[in-house]
Design an enzyme around this catalytic site. Structure first.
Site, PDB file in Angstrom:
ATOM      1  N   HIS A   1       1.844   4.723  -2.771  1.00 27.85           N
ATOM      2  CA  HIS A   1       2.011   6.177  -2.578  1.00 27.85           C
ATOM      3  C   HIS A   1       3.390   6.618  -3.070  1.00 27.85           C
ATOM      4  CE1 HIS A   1      -1.658   6.789  -0.445  1.00 27.85           C
ATOM      5  NE2 HIS A   1      -1.326   6.055   0.591  1.00 27.85           N
TER       6      HIS A   1
ATOM      7  N   HIS B   1      -5.189   7.658  -2.561  1.00 24.01           N
ATOM      8  CA  HIS B   1      -6.102   6.614  -2.058  1.00 24.01           C
ATOM      9  C   HIS B   1      -7.235   6.367  -3.049  1.00 24.01           C
ATOM     10  CE1 HIS B   1      -4.662   7.175   2.311  1.00 24.01           C
ATOM     11  NE2 HIS B   1      -4.153   6.075   1.790  1.00 24.01           N
TER      12      HIS B   1
ATOM     13  N   HIS C   1       0.843  -1.210   0.000  1.00 22.77           N
ATOM     14  CA  HIS C   1       0.000   0.000   0.000  1.00 22.77           C
ATOM     15  C   HIS C   1       0.874   1.254   0.000  1.00 22.77           C
ATOM     16  CE1 HIS C   1      -3.478   2.527   1.259  1.00 22.77           C
ATOM     17  NE2 HIS C   1      -2.567   3.184   1.949  1.00 22.77           N
ATOM     18  N   GLU C   2       1.861   1.289   0.908  1.00 27.86           N
ATOM     19  CA  GLU C   2       2.704   2.493   1.020  1.00 27.86           C
ATOM     20  C   GLU C   2       3.505   2.712  -0.263  1.00 27.86           C
ATOM     21  OE1 GLU C   2       1.109   3.389   4.603  1.00 27.86           O
ATOM     22  OE2 GLU C   2       2.211   4.558   3.141  1.00 27.86           O
TER      23      GLU C   2
HETATM   24  O1  LIG Z   1      -1.012   8.145   3.632  1.00 27.83           O
HETATM   25  C1  LIG Z   1      -1.452   7.421   4.515  1.00 27.83           C
HETATM   26  C2  LIG Z   1      -2.089   7.973   5.704  1.00 27.83           C
HETATM   27  C3  LIG Z   1      -2.645   7.025   6.592  1.00 27.83           C
HETATM   28  C4  LIG Z   1      -2.543   5.711   6.442  1.00 27.83           C
HETATM   29  N1  LIG Z   1      -3.113   4.898   7.354  1.00 27.83           N
HETATM   30  S1  LIG Z   1      -2.461   3.478   7.783  1.00 27.83           S
HETATM   31  O2  LIG Z   1      -1.026   3.668   7.867  1.00 27.83           O
HETATM   32  O3  LIG Z   1      -3.109   3.042   8.980  1.00 27.83           O
HETATM   33  C5  LIG Z   1      -2.791   2.321   6.574  1.00 27.83           C
HETATM   34  C6  LIG Z   1      -4.074   2.125   6.160  1.00 27.83           C
HETATM   35  C7  LIG Z   1      -4.374   1.143   5.208  1.00 27.83           C
HETATM   36  C8  LIG Z   1      -3.360   0.377   4.672  1.00 27.83           C
HETATM   37  C9  LIG Z   1      -3.703  -0.685   3.717  1.00 27.83           C
HETATM   38  C10 LIG Z   1      -4.843  -0.584   2.913  1.00 27.83           C
HETATM   39  C11 LIG Z   1      -5.175  -1.603   2.045  1.00 27.83           C
HETATM   40  C12 LIG Z   1      -4.403  -2.755   1.970  1.00 27.83           C
HETATM   41  C13 LIG Z   1      -3.272  -2.857   2.787  1.00 27.83           C
HETATM   42  C14 LIG Z   1      -2.929  -1.843   3.660  1.00 27.83           C
HETATM   43  C15 LIG Z   1      -2.054   0.594   5.070  1.00 27.83           C
HETATM   44  C16 LIG Z   1      -1.765   1.573   6.011  1.00 27.83           C
HETATM   45  C17 LIG Z   1      -1.825   5.101   5.340  1.00 27.83           C
HETATM   46  C18 LIG Z   1      -1.279   6.022   4.373  1.00 27.83           C
HETATM   47  O4  LIG Z   1      -0.629   5.601   3.406  1.00 27.83           O
END
Ligand SMILES: O=C1CC=C(NS(=O)(=O)c2ccc(-c3ccccc3)cc2)CC1=O
Ligand SMILES: [Ca+2]
Ligand SMILES: [Zn+2]
Length: 164
Positions: free
Chosen positions: A123, A129, A119-120
């Site tokens: 970004h 998102h 996920h990260e």
């Molecule tokens: O920019 C942001 C700000 C807040 C975030 N919230 S998190 O770190 O709790 C997070 C939320 C969802 C995921 C995720 C979503 C879908 C599949 C796998 C992980 C990962 C991290 C994640 C993020 O990338």
């Protein structure tokens, strides 16, 4: 002029470096989760990722807590935010930090590092998102079977709109 594609990397061969390791997992499991998290994206784009062990990489990966270094974003202790990544660019661009106050695992317990990393890295490659519940870029963590967690069509459309 209408609309815009998110700024992506202007090169396809990117480097990454795991600056430090979480004590929650074996080093090889961290290496594997990170590599798999990157391969999710390189599998659907012309991007390649090369691991380096010193110096400055495009994507610097680190486990940090609370206020850390010169990073403008902070972590919040256990739960809450699990990680953050900076969009493509020089310096902090692409850098990805994981909250060391979480329990990182390679299976279903705690938070699955591979899933959060994938996920990260979305970004770090320029994706924002998605409001598609099944998308990897959906804002809420869903602990699915990491072995069968494919990208959704929405993720593929998104990344290919930048690196088509
Ligand atoms: O920019 C942001 C700000 C807040 C975030 N919230 S998190 O770190 O709790 C997070 C939320 C969802 C995921 C995720 C979503 C879908 C599949 C796998 C992980 C990962 C991290 C994640 C993020 O990338
Ligand atoms: Ca946290
Ligand atoms: Zn950070």
């Amino acid at each position: 002029q209408y609309g815009y594609t998110l700024p992506g990397w202007r090169k396809y061969n990117l480097t990454y470096r795991i600056v430090n390791y979480t004590p929650d997992m074996a080093r090889v499991d961290v290496d594997e989760a990170i590599q798999n998290g990157l391969e999710v994206w390189s599998g659907v784009t012309p991007l390649t990722f090369t691991k380096i062990s010193k110096g400055i990489a495009d994507i610097m990966i680190a486990f940090r807590t609370r206020v850390h270094g010169r990073c403008p974003r902070y972590f919040d202790g256990p739960l809450g935010v699990l990680g953050h990544a900076f969009p493509p660019g020089l310096g902090l661009g692409g850098d990805t930090h994981f909250d060391e106050d979480e329990n990182w695992t390679k299976d279903g317990a705690g938070f699955n590092l591979f899933l959060v990393a994938a996920h990260e890295f979305g970004h770090a490659l320029g994706l924002s998102h998605s409001n598609d519940q099944t998308a990897l870029m959906f804002p809420n963590y869903v602990s699915l079977d990491p072995n069968k967690y494919p990208l959704s069509q929405d993720d593929i459309n998104g990344i290919q709109s930048i690196y088509g």
